[in-house]
Design an enzyme around this catalytic site. Structure first.
Site, PDB file in Angstrom:
ATOM      1  N   GLU A 114       0.836  -1.216   0.000  1.00 20.99           N
ATOM      2  CA  GLU A 114       0.000   0.000   0.000  1.00 20.99           C
ATOM      3  C   GLU A 114       0.865   1.258   0.000  1.00 20.99           C
ATOM      4  OE1 GLU A 114      -2.198  -1.726   3.432  1.00 20.99           O
ATOM      5  OE2 GLU A 114      -3.962  -0.991   2.380  1.00 20.99           O
ATOM      6  N   GLU A 134      -3.967  -9.577   3.915  1.00 18.92           N
ATOM      7  CA  GLU A 134      -4.743  -9.267   5.128  1.00 18.92           C
ATOM      8  C   GLU A 134      -5.841 -10.284   5.425  1.00 18.92           C
ATOM      9  OE1 GLU A 134      -3.849  -7.038   2.866  1.00 18.92           O
ATOM     10  OE2 GLU A 134      -2.980  -5.298   3.881  1.00 18.92           O
TER      11      GLU A 134
HETATM   12  N1  CAA Z   1       4.645  -7.416  11.295  1.00 13.03           N
HETATM   13  C1  CAA Z   1       5.469  -7.727  12.310  1.00 13.03           C
HETATM   14  N2  CAA Z   1       6.482  -8.593  12.203  1.00 13.03           N
HETATM   15  C2  CAA Z   1       6.688  -9.185  11.022  1.00 13.03           C
HETATM   16  C3  CAA Z   1       5.871  -8.908   9.892  1.00 13.03           C
HETATM   17  C4  CAA Z   1       4.815  -7.970  10.066  1.00 13.03           C
HETATM   18  N3  CAA Z   1       4.005  -7.593   9.053  1.00 13.03           N
HETATM   19  N4  CAA Z   1       6.306  -9.652   8.850  1.00 13.03           N
HETATM   20  C5  CAA Z   1       7.363 -10.357   9.303  1.00 13.03           C
HETATM   21  N5  CAA Z   1       7.599 -10.079  10.601  1.00 13.03           N
HETATM   22  C6  CAA Z   1       8.631 -10.624  11.468  1.00 13.03           C
HETATM   23  C7  CAA Z   1       8.364 -12.068  11.824  1.00 13.03           C
HETATM   24  O1  CAA Z   1       7.461 -12.158  12.909  1.00 13.03           O
HETATM   25  C8  CAA Z   1       9.751 -12.552  12.175  1.00 13.03           C
HETATM   26  O2  CAA Z   1      10.068 -12.099  13.461  1.00 13.03           O
HETATM   27  P1  CAA Z   1      10.840 -13.095  14.514  1.00 13.03           P
HETATM   28  O3  CAA Z   1      12.169 -13.368  13.833  1.00 13.03           O
HETATM   29  O4  CAA Z   1      10.959 -12.244  15.735  1.00 13.03           O
HETATM   30  O5  CAA Z   1       9.998 -14.295  14.636  1.00 13.03           O
HETATM   31  C9  CAA Z   1      10.635 -11.786  11.192  1.00 13.03           C
HETATM   32  O6  CAA Z   1       9.868 -10.671  10.755  1.00 13.03           O
HETATM   33  C10 CAA Z   1      11.024 -12.606   9.981  1.00 13.03           C
HETATM   34  O7  CAA Z   1       9.838 -13.117   9.404  1.00 13.03           O
HETATM   35  P2  CAA Z   1       9.621 -14.684   9.113  1.00 13.03           P
HETATM   36  O8  CAA Z   1      10.417 -15.513  10.032  1.00 13.03           O
HETATM   37  O9  CAA Z   1       8.155 -14.921   9.060  1.00 13.03           O
HETATM   38  O10 CAA Z   1      10.274 -14.773   7.655  1.00 13.03           O
HETATM   39  P3  CAA Z   1       9.896 -15.795   6.486  1.00 13.03           P
HETATM   40  O11 CAA Z   1      10.944 -15.651   5.445  1.00 13.03           O
HETATM   41  O12 CAA Z   1       9.632 -17.147   7.030  1.00 13.03           O
HETATM   42  O13 CAA Z   1       8.502 -15.245   5.897  1.00 13.03           O
HETATM   43  C11 CAA Z   1       6.960 -13.554   5.153  1.00 13.03           C
HETATM   44  C12 CAA Z   1       8.451 -13.995   5.288  1.00 13.03           C
HETATM   45  C13 CAA Z   1       6.266 -14.467   4.143  1.00 13.03           C
HETATM   46  C14 CAA Z   1       6.969 -12.119   4.642  1.00 13.03           C
HETATM   47  C15 CAA Z   1       6.276 -13.659   6.531  1.00 13.03           C
HETATM   48  O14 CAA Z   1       7.072 -12.977   7.482  1.00 13.03           O
HETATM   49  C16 CAA Z   1       4.910 -13.065   6.571  1.00 13.03           C
HETATM   50  O15 CAA Z   1       3.961 -13.674   6.091  1.00 13.03           O
HETATM   51  N6  CAA Z   1       4.780 -11.865   7.162  1.00 13.03           N
HETATM   52  C17 CAA Z   1       3.495 -11.207   7.335  1.00 13.03           C
HETATM   53  C18 CAA Z   1       3.027 -10.573   6.052  1.00 13.03           C
HETATM   54  C19 CAA Z   1       1.663  -9.949   6.273  1.00 13.03           C
HETATM   55  O16 CAA Z   1       0.713 -10.597   6.618  1.00 13.03           O
HETATM   56  N7  CAA Z   1       1.607  -8.636   6.011  1.00 13.03           N
HETATM   57  C20 CAA Z   1       0.379  -7.886   6.151  1.00 13.03           C
HETATM   58  C21 CAA Z   1       0.281  -7.326   7.526  1.00 13.03           C
HETATM   59  S1  CAA Z   1      -1.285  -6.617   7.828  1.00 13.03           S
HETATM   60  C22 CAA Z   1      -1.172  -5.076   7.197  1.00 13.03           C
HETATM   61  O17 CAA Z   1      -0.251  -4.682   6.512  1.00 13.03           O
HETATM   62  C23 CAA Z   1      -2.295  -4.228   7.654  1.00 13.03           C
HETATM   63  C24 CAA Z   1      -2.844  -3.240   6.771  1.00 13.03           C
HETATM   64  O18 CAA Z   1      -2.890  -3.205   5.566  1.00 13.03           O
HETATM   65  C25 CAA Z   1      -3.541  -2.213   7.458  1.00 13.03           C
END
Ligand code: CAA
Length: 257
Positions: A114, A134
């Site tokens: 976004e 999301e």
């Molecule tokens: N918020 C907070 N922490 C996050 C994050 C997020 N959006 N995305 C990743 N992290 C953190 C993980 O929790 C992890 O922290 P720890 O090492 O402390 O456990 C670190 O970053 C590394 O991430 P992963 O271990 O998960 O890394 P990966 O390579 O296995 O996966 C990924 C990568 C596919 C991007 C995965 O991290 C993921 O799915 N992240 C979330 C993506 C997501 O759902 N984003 C949308 C958020 S909602 C939003 O944005 C709201 C909105 O529009 C209003």
């Protein structure tokens, strides 16, 4: 998030802002948005700066979204407040009077996608991944993603991305118009800088008016948009850049803006 989690580097007419919390894949917090807003205020006033580039620290992510730990603490009022803050700052990027380029070096998910969509131009590394995941969290995009994504790639493709939460790769993002071009990771910043430099020696006021005409005109019907363009075209003729640009052409010399 400390100040150091958002880095600002100035290089001549370019400003590079780096989201610098790679341990959390540069996830966006309230503090990130507040600091970003301050930096934009500062860069707007800085007459040396002509183009801003946004990128993410680390090799994995541009921005992996809004900070999910923070989302976990929110009630409905808090969620609305977070969304409105993010929307205000992303609107500010979109309306920023200088071009803003997103150099997308990895995951651009949720709020990261976004925020990138609020930029004028998106260049992606070939390892970048895009998505609005999301729905996997039981929520919808809240940083105006439903609006900007549908405008950029069309309603059908936006709905497919938002309803499935699936990621697409950089080539697919380029094919559907979500990014302008894809380059290898090692060339990303070089390409972003080279593109920015092509804007730096042009008229800053003309670029500002052109950005205004495209962004605001597109929200109007065609006839109004065209009239809005004519008004901004007329405004150009009140600027020193217009005199310089046209004189330089007629005198067969390079314009100096
Ligand atoms: N918020 C907070 N922490 C996050 C994050 C997020 N959006 N995305 C990743 N992290 C953190 C993980 O929790 C992890 O922290 P720890 O090492 O402390 O456990 C670190 O970053 C590394 O991430 P992963 O271990 O998960 O890394 P990966 O390579 O296995 O996966 C990924 C990568 C596919 C991007 C995965 O991290 C993921 O799915 N992240 C979330 C993506 C997501 O759902 N984003 C949308 C958020 S909602 C939003 O944005 C709201 C909105 O529009 C209003």
């Amino acid at each position: 998030m400390t100040e150091a989690s958002l880095l600002l580097e100035k290089d001549g007419a370019l400003a590079i802002i780096t989201f610098n919390n790679p341990k959390a894949l540069n996830a966006l917090t309230v503090a990130t948005f507040c600091r970003l807003e301050e930096l934009l205020d500062q860069l707007e006033q800085d007459t040396d700066i002509r183009v801003v580039i946004l990128t993410g620290a680390g090799e994995k992510a541009f921005i992996a979204g809004g900070d999910i730990s923070h989302l976990g603490t929110l009630d409905a009022d808090g969620a609305r407040e977070f969304a409105l803050l993010a929307q205000r700052v992303i609107d500010r990027i979109e309306a920023f009077p200088k071009p803003v380029i997103a150099a997308i070096n990895g995951y651009a998910l949720g709020g990261g996608c976004e925020l990138a969509m609020g930029c004028d131009i998106r260049i992606a590394s070939d390892s970048a991944r895009f998505g609005q995941p999301e729905v996997k969290l039981g929520i919808i995009p809240g940083f105006a993603g439903t609006q900007r994504l549908a405008r950029l790639v069309g309603k059908g493709r936006a709905k497919e991305l938002v309803f499935t939460g699936e990621m697409i790769d950089a080539e697919e993002a380029c094919r559907i118009g979500l990014v302008n071009r894809v380059v290898t990771g090692d060339r990303l910043m070089e390409e972003a800088r080279a593109l920015a430099l092509k804007m730096c020696d042009k008229s800053a006021s003309a670029i500002r008016f052109a950005k205004d005409a495209i962004d605001n005109g597109l929200e109007m019907d065609f006839a109004r948009g065209a009239r809005y363009e004519a008004d901004l075209f007329a405004l150009c003729f009140t600027t020193a850049d217009c005199k310089e640009g046209i004189s330089a052409f007629l005198e067969k010399r390079l314009a100096r803006f």
